[in-house]
Design an enzyme around this catalytic site. Structure first.
Site, PDB file in Angstrom:
ATOM      1  N   SER A 211       0.847  -1.197   0.000  1.00 24.53           N
ATOM      2  CA  SER A 211       0.000   0.000   0.000  1.00 24.53           C
ATOM      3  C   SER A 211       0.872   1.231   0.000  1.00 24.53           C
ATOM      4  CB  SER A 211      -0.925  -0.001   1.214  1.00 24.53           C
ATOM      5  OG  SER A 211      -0.146   0.256   2.363  1.00 24.53           O
ATOM      6  N   LYS A 212       0.230   2.348  -0.225  1.00 24.55           N
ATOM      7  CA  LYS A 212       0.929   3.621  -0.323  1.00 24.55           C
ATOM      8  C   LYS A 212       1.723   3.903   0.954  1.00 24.55           C
ATOM      9  CE  LYS A 212       1.775   7.767  -2.036  1.00 24.55           C
ATOM     10  NZ  LYS A 212       2.778   7.890  -3.079  1.00 24.55           N
ATOM     11  N   ARG A 213       1.157   3.535   2.070  1.00 26.94           N
ATOM     12  CA  ARG A 213       1.788   3.881   3.333  1.00 26.94           C
ATOM     13  C   ARG A 213       3.168   3.252   3.513  1.00 26.94           C
ATOM     14  NH1 ARG A 213      -1.825   1.797   7.027  1.00 26.94           N
ATOM     15  NH2 ARG A 213      -3.335   1.636   5.357  1.00 26.94           N
ATOM     16  N   GLN A 214       3.346   2.095   2.903  1.00 31.34           N
ATOM     17  CA  GLN A 214       4.616   1.403   3.136  1.00 31.34           C
ATOM     18  C   GLN A 214       5.688   1.739   2.112  1.00 31.34           C
ATOM     19  OE1 GLN A 214       2.137  -1.692   3.797  1.00 31.34           O
ATOM     20  NE2 GLN A 214       3.268  -2.576   5.486  1.00 31.34           N
ATOM     21  N   GLY A 215       5.553   2.852   1.468  1.00 32.24           N
ATOM     22  CA  GLY A 215       6.598   3.243   0.516  1.00 32.24           C
ATOM     23  C   GLY A 215       5.975   3.651  -0.794  1.00 32.24           C
TER      24      GLY A 215
END
Ligand code: GLU
Length: 488
Positions: A258-262
């Site tokens: 997901s976006k949050r992890q990179g």
């Protein structure tokens, strides 16, 4: 059969690498079978729209080379489209959906629903409390035609729902095989919303049919929607397309990417100087490998070898190290002139150097690049000699006196050499090697101090590369600086 595949993103922002894989697999399948690949904009969820997302999507697909036969395009700076089955933007097709919903209502496959948000929320919490599946209770199915007409005429807000038939739904997924589900588990899906827009489910079925789509290839997250779609295909009497649901893309810790992890935006990867070829090759292998013992494939090889039946069922791990390795491979395999074109935006503060020198710097530095953006940092030392300790000039088997001697001798020798010799890597190398051979010196005594004098760094490109990339004037200045340091 004429194969038609499609990529129908919702314009809610950037292009996710997972969506790039979806688009790519649809592209590969269509190209392999001489079919058509369509792009469609699914913008019926008006709350999630992002300004400019369609334009950036079109641009990104072009940058990675995924050409499509039909869909939205930008001509002369403005959005337009190509193909005979348009419009390719769902918000421009509202009348079409209305006609199809009308058909379902008339044949009793769908019904009007006037229930308020409050009632539905209340119903949901009661069902949750009673540990029952949360489903619409069909309260409005009982309304008679007069009441329906009256309430619609009075302007009461309403939706249209699918009347899920009894029984079970069976469909075949090209990757996962046969899937069976009891219809009792399926909610009476809203097909037409109160704002007059269709939901995804209605629009996707109508459009895929009208656009002649034969193969629906998309992410695993959509598999739970298929039974509703199958019901709609049956209700309309449309021929059933083939379905293929691609495995999830996972982080190394097996969580969903997901976006949050990179970074997951294709635009961002391109902006950093991951090459389009790398991205295509890399995402192609997230779920499929043409032979199992190789990693580098051209788009032509991918087209030739792509089979839906060889796509993996289990999740594919997004391995950034592999991506970086692959990008390095592509950088080093690329024709110098082509690579230079691609690298042009990444010269940072060295942008104003002469073209020929920039080309030489790139040739010298390309072995050390993971992404083209690394160049911005690597060019720094060609502009300014970094500060360094004098001891660094001394080779481990020699002393400062020896370093000074060679630096002086070479500096005198190189002052007499023309710029043209400096501009030819083999020639400048020949001059220095001749000096070493004639004096019967060890390489280290000469090359170590020269390399440090030119780079100011413990580790850098080799001395011949540096002489070539820096040119005569700069090389001599840097050697003079080393002489001063060694003499004081
Ligand atoms: N609009 C959907 C999306 O955003 C498309 C899903 C499908 O391929 O049916 O991914």
């Amino acid at each position: 059969m004429n194969i038609v595949t499609r990529f129908p993103p919702s314009p809610t922002g950037f292009l996710h690498v997972g969506s790039l894989r979806t688009a790519l697999y649809n592209y590969l399948y269509a190209r392999k079978h001489g079919g058509k690949f369509i792009v469609r904009v699914e913008d019926t969820d008006r709350e999630r729209l992002v300004e400019g997302a369609v334009e950036s999507l079109i641009k990104t697909l072009a940058e990675v080379g995924l050409e499509y036969d039909e869909g939205p395009v930008i001509t002369a700076g403005a959005l337009s489209e190509k193909g005979e089955n348009g419009p390719y933007t769902q918000s421009l097709r509202l009348d079409i959906y209305k006609t199809y919903v009308q058909k379902l209502l008339e044949q009793g496959s769908a019904y009007y629903c006037f229930c308020s948000k409050e009632r539905l929320t209340e119903l949901r919490s009661q069902q949750q409390l009673a540990k029952l599946p949360t489903k619409y209770d069909r309260a409005c199915l009982k309304l008679d035609q007069d009441e329906i007409t009256q309430r619609i005429e009075a302007g009461e807000s309403h939706v249209v729902r699918l009347l899920v038939p009894d029984g079970e739904t069976i469909f075949k997924d090209e990757i996962r095989g046969s899937i069976k589900i009891s219809n009792a588990e399926i909610d009476d899906q809203v097909l037409m919303k109160a704002d007059g827009y269709p939901t995804y489910h209605l629009a996707v079925v109508v459009d895929d049919h009208l656009m002649g789509v034969t193969h629906i290839i998309r992410g695993e997250e959509w598999i739970s929607s298929v039974p509703k779609h199958v019901m709609l295909y049956n209700a309309f009497g449309f021929p059933m397309p083939a379905f293929a649901h691609l495995p999830l893309i996972l982080n190394p810790d097996k969580s969903k990417l997901s976006k949050r992890q990179g970074d997951v935006a294709v635009e961002d990867f391109l902006a950093k100087g991951y090459l389009p070829e790398t991205l295509i090759n890399f995402v192609a292998l997230l779920g499929f490998n043409p032979s199992g013992d190789r990693e580098i494939y051209s788009i032509t090889e991918l087209i030739e070898s792509f089979e839906l039946s060889s796509v993996n069922k289990s999740g594919a791990v997004f391995d950034t190290e592999k991506l970086n390795w692959m990008n390095g491979q592509y950088i080093r395999a690329m024709e110098p002139a082509e690579l230079f074109e691609r690298a042009k935006p990444f010269f940072g503060s060295a942008q104003s150097l002469p073209e020929a020198q920039k080309q030489r710097i790139l040739e010298v530095e390309k072995d050390r690049l993971t992404i083209l953006k690394d160049l911005e940092e690597r060019v720094e030392m060609y502009l300014t000699l970094p500060e360094y300790e004098t001891e660094m000039l001394v080779w481990k088997k020699a002393d400062a006196q020896d370093a000074l001697l060679h630096m002086q001798a070479l500096s005198t020798l190189l002052s007499a050499v023309s710029d043209d010799v400096f501009a030819d890597r083999a020639l400048i190398e020949g001059v220095v090697k001749k000096y070493i051979e004639e004096g019967e010196y060890q390489n280290g005594n000469v090359l170590w101090p020269v390399r440090v004098a030119l780079s100011g760094q413990k580790q850098s490109a080799g001395p011949f590369d540096l002489l070539w990339a820096l040119g005569k004037e700069d090389s001599l200045k840097r050697m003079t600086r080393a002489i001063t340091k060694l003499s004081t």
